[in-house]
Design a protein around this motif. Structure first.
Motif, mmCIF file in Angstrom:
data_model
loop_
_atom_site.group_PDB
_atom_site.id
_atom_site.type_symbol
_atom_site.label_atom_id
_atom_site.label_comp_id
_atom_site.label_asym_id
_atom_site.label_seq_id
_atom_site.Cartn_x
_atom_site.Cartn_y
_atom_site.Cartn_z
ATOM 1 N N LEU A 99 10.995 10.000 2.880
ATOM 2 C CA LEU A 99 10.534 8.114 2.589
ATOM 3 C C LEU A 99 10.373 7.955 4.152
ATOM 4 O O LEU A 99 9.630 7.221 5.261
ATOM 5 N N LEU A 157 6.666 2.641 4.090
ATOM 6 C CA LEU A 157 7.356 3.169 3.833
ATOM 7 C C LEU A 157 7.834 2.975 2.109
ATOM 8 O O LEU A 157 7.836 3.401 1.096
ATOM 9 N N ALA A 173 5.387 5.313 0.219
ATOM 10 C CA ALA A 173 6.036 6.397 0.456
ATOM 11 C C ALA A 173 6.965 6.550 -1.222
ATOM 12 O O ALA A 173 7.066 7.555 -1.396
ATOM 13 N N ALA A 174 7.213 5.384 -0.865
ATOM 14 C CA ALA A 174 9.255 5.353 -1.836
ATOM 15 C C ALA A 174 7.929 5.424 -3.396
ATOM 16 O O ALA A 174 8.063 5.844 -4.207
#
Length: 192
Positions: free
Chosen positions: A36, A125, A128-129
């Motif tokens: 991530l 981020l 992505a998570a």
């Protein structure tokens, strides 16, 4: 026509942060988190300055930060309810990543562009998570803007700030959809 990644577009058109207070364990393990963070680090970065860095905050570190919130909140004269809310942000969390804005001296890249890049890292981020199936939420709050708190709690240099705390975990409940912007009201078309 360009190649279309419909799955990615569908994700972006439907993405929704998960409230941090609804995130529980398990949390991403170190290898997953590194994936991530790798995705987040692919953010646009004019001049390749890397004007940001990550601090991974595990449970014990979050508890330590929670204990600092009342001290700094009282020093600032924050109301009790705001202190309690900010304390809970750390005390109730299982895992968070502090994205640190760390501008570099540059004659070519203004500091504001470096700050924007740090904000973009937060969103990258977060996305992505979410794309990896985790619950995630981007928070800040008064502690993230208080020099005393971020110096004592995170050891930041005087030139560094917190762009955001990205809370990560397992989603315990699906959030309701919320109203979205009226694009006609916020978009101007210029053709000449």
């Amino acid at each position: 026509m360009p190649d279309r990644n419909q799955a990615a577009l569908d994700f972006l058109l439907s993405r929704r942060s998960r409230p941090a207070k609804t995130l529980t364990g398990p949390v991403p393990d170190r290898d997953t988190l590194m994936t991530l963070l790798t995705a987040a680090a692919r953010t646009p970065d004019h001049g390749k300055l890397e004007p940001w860095r990550f601090i991974v905050l595990e449970k014990a570190a979050l508890a330590r930060l929670a204990s600092l919130v009342p001290v700094h909140g009282e020093r600032l004269g924050e109301p009790e309810d705001r202190i309690a809310k900010s304390r809970a942000q750390f005390a109730d969390a299982e895992l968070a990543v502090a994205v640190i804005c760390s501008p570099k001296p540059s004659e070519k890249i203004p500091e504001i562009e470096q700050v924007y890049s740090a904000g973009a890292v937060c969103l990258a981020l977060l996305n992505a998570a979410l794309a990896a199936g985790w619950g995630a939420n981007w928070l800040s709050g008064w502690p993230s803007h208080d020099r005393g708190f971020i110096s004592e709690g995170l050891g930041l240099a005087d030139t560094e700030t917190v762009a955001g705390f990205i809370h990560l975990g397992t989603e315990s409940s699906a959030p309701p959809e919320r109203p979205r912007p009226d694009l006609d009201a916020i978009t101007t078309w210029v053709s000449a």
